[in-house]
Design an enzyme around this catalytic site. Sequence first.
Site, mmCIF file in Angstrom:
data_model
loop_
_atom_site.group_PDB
_atom_site.id
_atom_site.type_symbol
_atom_site.label_atom_id
_atom_site.label_comp_id
_atom_site.label_asym_id
_atom_site.label_seq_id
_atom_site.Cartn_x
_atom_site.Cartn_y
_atom_site.Cartn_z
ATOM 1 N N CYS A 127 0.814 -1.233 0.000
ATOM 2 C CA CYS A 127 0.000 0.000 0.000
ATOM 3 C C CYS A 127 0.837 1.267 0.000
ATOM 4 O O CYS A 127 0.314 2.350 -0.271
ATOM 5 C CB CYS A 127 -0.936 0.016 1.191
ATOM 6 S SG CYS A 127 -1.915 -1.453 1.311
ATOM 7 N N HIS A 173 -3.415 7.129 3.154
ATOM 8 C CA HIS A 173 -3.820 5.862 2.541
ATOM 9 C C HIS A 173 -5.178 5.464 3.135
ATOM 10 O O HIS A 173 -5.369 5.504 4.352
ATOM 11 C CB HIS A 173 -2.755 4.799 2.837
ATOM 12 C CG HIS A 173 -3.200 3.396 2.504
ATOM 13 N ND1 HIS A 173 -3.876 3.090 1.343
ATOM 14 C CD2 HIS A 173 -3.079 2.231 3.194
ATOM 15 C CE1 HIS A 173 -4.144 1.782 1.330
ATOM 16 N NE2 HIS A 173 -3.671 1.250 2.440
ATOM 17 N N ASN A 191 -10.304 -0.249 0.630
ATOM 18 C CA ASN A 191 -8.842 -0.128 0.588
ATOM 19 C C ASN A 191 -8.341 -0.670 -0.746
ATOM 20 O O ASN A 191 -8.386 -1.874 -0.971
ATOM 21 C CB ASN A 191 -8.246 -0.906 1.767
ATOM 22 C CG ASN A 191 -6.722 -0.890 1.781
ATOM 23 O OD1 ASN A 191 -6.089 -0.448 0.828
ATOM 24 N ND2 ASN A 191 -6.141 -1.381 2.867
HETATM 25 N N1 ACO Z 1 -17.878 -8.594 10.514
HETATM 26 C C1 ACO Z 1 -18.260 -8.800 11.780
HETATM 27 N N2 ACO Z 1 -17.412 -9.058 12.779
HETATM 28 C C2 ACO Z 1 -16.113 -9.108 12.489
HETATM 29 C C3 ACO Z 1 -15.626 -8.899 11.195
HETATM 30 C C4 ACO Z 1 -16.571 -8.637 10.177
HETATM 31 N N3 ACO Z 1 -16.223 -8.412 8.898
HETATM 32 N N4 ACO Z 1 -14.288 -9.011 11.205
HETATM 33 C C5 ACO Z 1 -13.942 -9.267 12.456
HETATM 34 N N5 ACO Z 1 -15.037 -9.329 13.246
HETATM 35 C C6 ACO Z 1 -15.117 -9.590 14.672
HETATM 36 C C7 ACO Z 1 -13.929 -10.363 15.159
HETATM 37 O O1 ACO Z 1 -14.123 -11.750 14.931
HETATM 38 C C8 ACO Z 1 -13.946 -10.041 16.641
HETATM 39 O O2 ACO Z 1 -14.933 -10.805 17.289
HETATM 40 P P1 ACO Z 1 -14.628 -11.444 18.728
HETATM 41 O O3 ACO Z 1 -14.423 -10.272 19.631
HETATM 42 O O4 ACO Z 1 -15.871 -12.209 18.979
HETATM 43 O O5 ACO Z 1 -13.411 -12.287 18.540
HETATM 44 C C9 ACO Z 1 -14.418 -8.588 16.666
HETATM 45 O O6 ACO Z 1 -15.075 -8.364 15.394
HETATM 46 C C10 ACO Z 1 -13.301 -7.594 16.835
HETATM 47 O O7 ACO Z 1 -12.280 -7.928 15.918
HETATM 48 P P2 ACO Z 1 -10.850 -7.304 15.935
HETATM 49 O O8 ACO Z 1 -10.071 -7.846 14.793
HETATM 50 O O9 ACO Z 1 -10.267 -7.390 17.282
HETATM 51 O O10 ACO Z 1 -11.255 -5.780 15.679
HETATM 52 P P3 ACO Z 1 -10.356 -4.546 15.379
HETATM 53 O O11 ACO Z 1 -10.748 -3.417 16.243
HETATM 54 O O12 ACO Z 1 -8.910 -4.886 15.343
HETATM 55 O O13 ACO Z 1 -10.816 -4.145 13.904
HETATM 56 C C11 ACO Z 1 -9.992 -4.290 11.657
HETATM 57 C C12 ACO Z 1 -10.565 -5.034 12.837
HETATM 58 C C13 ACO Z 1 -11.058 -3.343 11.120
HETATM 59 C C14 ACO Z 1 -9.576 -5.243 10.579
HETATM 60 C C15 ACO Z 1 -8.779 -3.476 12.172
HETATM 61 O O14 ACO Z 1 -7.935 -4.300 12.907
HETATM 62 C C16 ACO Z 1 -8.005 -2.845 11.082
HETATM 63 O O15 ACO Z 1 -8.488 -1.998 10.361
HETATM 64 N N6 ACO Z 1 -6.690 -3.197 10.944
HETATM 65 C C17 ACO Z 1 -5.866 -2.672 9.925
HETATM 66 C C18 ACO Z 1 -6.221 -3.308 8.661
HETATM 67 C C19 ACO Z 1 -5.564 -2.697 7.495
HETATM 68 O O16 ACO Z 1 -5.493 -1.504 7.367
HETATM 69 N N7 ACO Z 1 -5.095 -3.557 6.607
HETATM 70 C C20 ACO Z 1 -4.530 -3.233 5.382
HETATM 71 C C21 ACO Z 1 -3.285 -2.424 5.517
HETATM 72 S S1 ACO Z 1 -2.119 -2.568 4.299
HETATM 73 C C22 ACO Z 1 -2.843 -2.988 2.935
HETATM 74 O O17 ACO Z 1 -3.685 -2.217 2.571
HETATM 75 C C23 ACO Z 1 -2.541 -4.225 2.159
#
Ligand code: ACO
Length: 310
Positions: free
Chosen positions: A112, A235, A265
């Site tokens: 990214c 980004h 994204n």
């Molecule tokens: N729908 C519903 N629930 C979900 C989903 C979904 N799509 N995805 C995860 N959950 C649940 C999880 O299972 C978890 O449930 P649990 O508490 O029962 O275990 C709960 O939601 C919380 O999940 P977390 O992963 O702990 O939540 P978090 O606050 O970390 O948010 C997210 C998740 C949005 C993915 C966040 O971590 C994030 O944005 N990270 C960065 C991702 C990113 O930017 N990636 C790309 C970067 S580089 C590139 O672009 C290639």
Amino acid sequence: MNAGLIGVGKYAPPHIMTNEDLEQRLDTSDEWIRTMTGIEERRIADDETNTSHMGYNAAVEAIENAGIQPEDIGLILVATVTPDYPFPSVATMLQDQLGAKNAAAMDISAACAGFMYGIVTAKQFVESGTYENVLVVGVEKLSKITDWNDRNTAVLFGDGAGAAVVGKVSEGRGILSFELGADGSGGKYLYQDDKLKMNGREVFKFAVRQMGETAVNVIEKAGLEKDDVDYLIPHQANIRIMEASRERLGLPLEKMSKTIHKYGNTSAASIPISLVDDLAEGKVKDDDVIVLVGFGGGLTWGGICMRWGR
Ligand code: ACO
């Protein structure tokens, strides 16, 4: 001699996949996706449309916007982690399709942050006088490496392309400063073996810290203060990560680019796609100080501070 962006273009495939569409195939909800990521819909390319097709469309627009001919390009850099083939590179495919017969061509793999790496590389060649114009394309067809059964990642990504021509601009305008960086020890948090795998928590923590730090660093390197910044284009990975970098700079809401709700994204394409939309909406104007900042798998990051205009 200053290098700057003398033309920009984008391509977004027409097919829209909404959060409601994802609710049909995954245990997720529109509410969760909106709140946790800021995404409402994303574009998905059809089977006939590969990375090179999207990149070509964005490149044509950027070249036209710059008012140059394909033969005027000395180098083509394509930032992508989803090339049509391991080789030939997307850059060489574009070189042929565009008729850029005087251009050298290569792909850049920095996930990214790839567009940031591309623009900074282009700047070196332009300012050294080696090439007059360098075409930089950020393009991804992430849908082909997305695990559509993994709700943790399937809701995040979209397909698209953005492009810019880097060339000479008038004094005081153009790229004022930049920062590129990498931390390979974090490679395990975001990678592709067959499909894309991600430790969302770790990427989130890294991104919040790095985006803010890099934005502050490029402002300082440009000899400017936070107050001098007119617009921030982060980004488009997650609205909460973007908000953290905006708050770090103390900017009001309207001074940050936000296109994530429309495109998700799109990795290397997200910053140039945002820039094109922001220019069309009059959010970026001549002589504005803008900060672009990105992070990605690798882990990698990059920031640029520039004064807009030719
Ligand atoms: N729908 C519903 N629930 C979900 C989903 C979904 N799509 N995805 C995860 N959950 C649940 C999880 O299972 C978890 O449930 P649990 O508490 O029962 O275990 C709960 O939601 C919380 O999940 P977390 O992963 O702990 O939540 P978090 O606050 O970390 O948010 C997210 C998740 C949005 C993915 C966040 O971590 C994030 O944005 N990270 C960065 C991702 C990113 O930017 N990636 C790309 C970067 S580089 C590139 O672009 C290639």
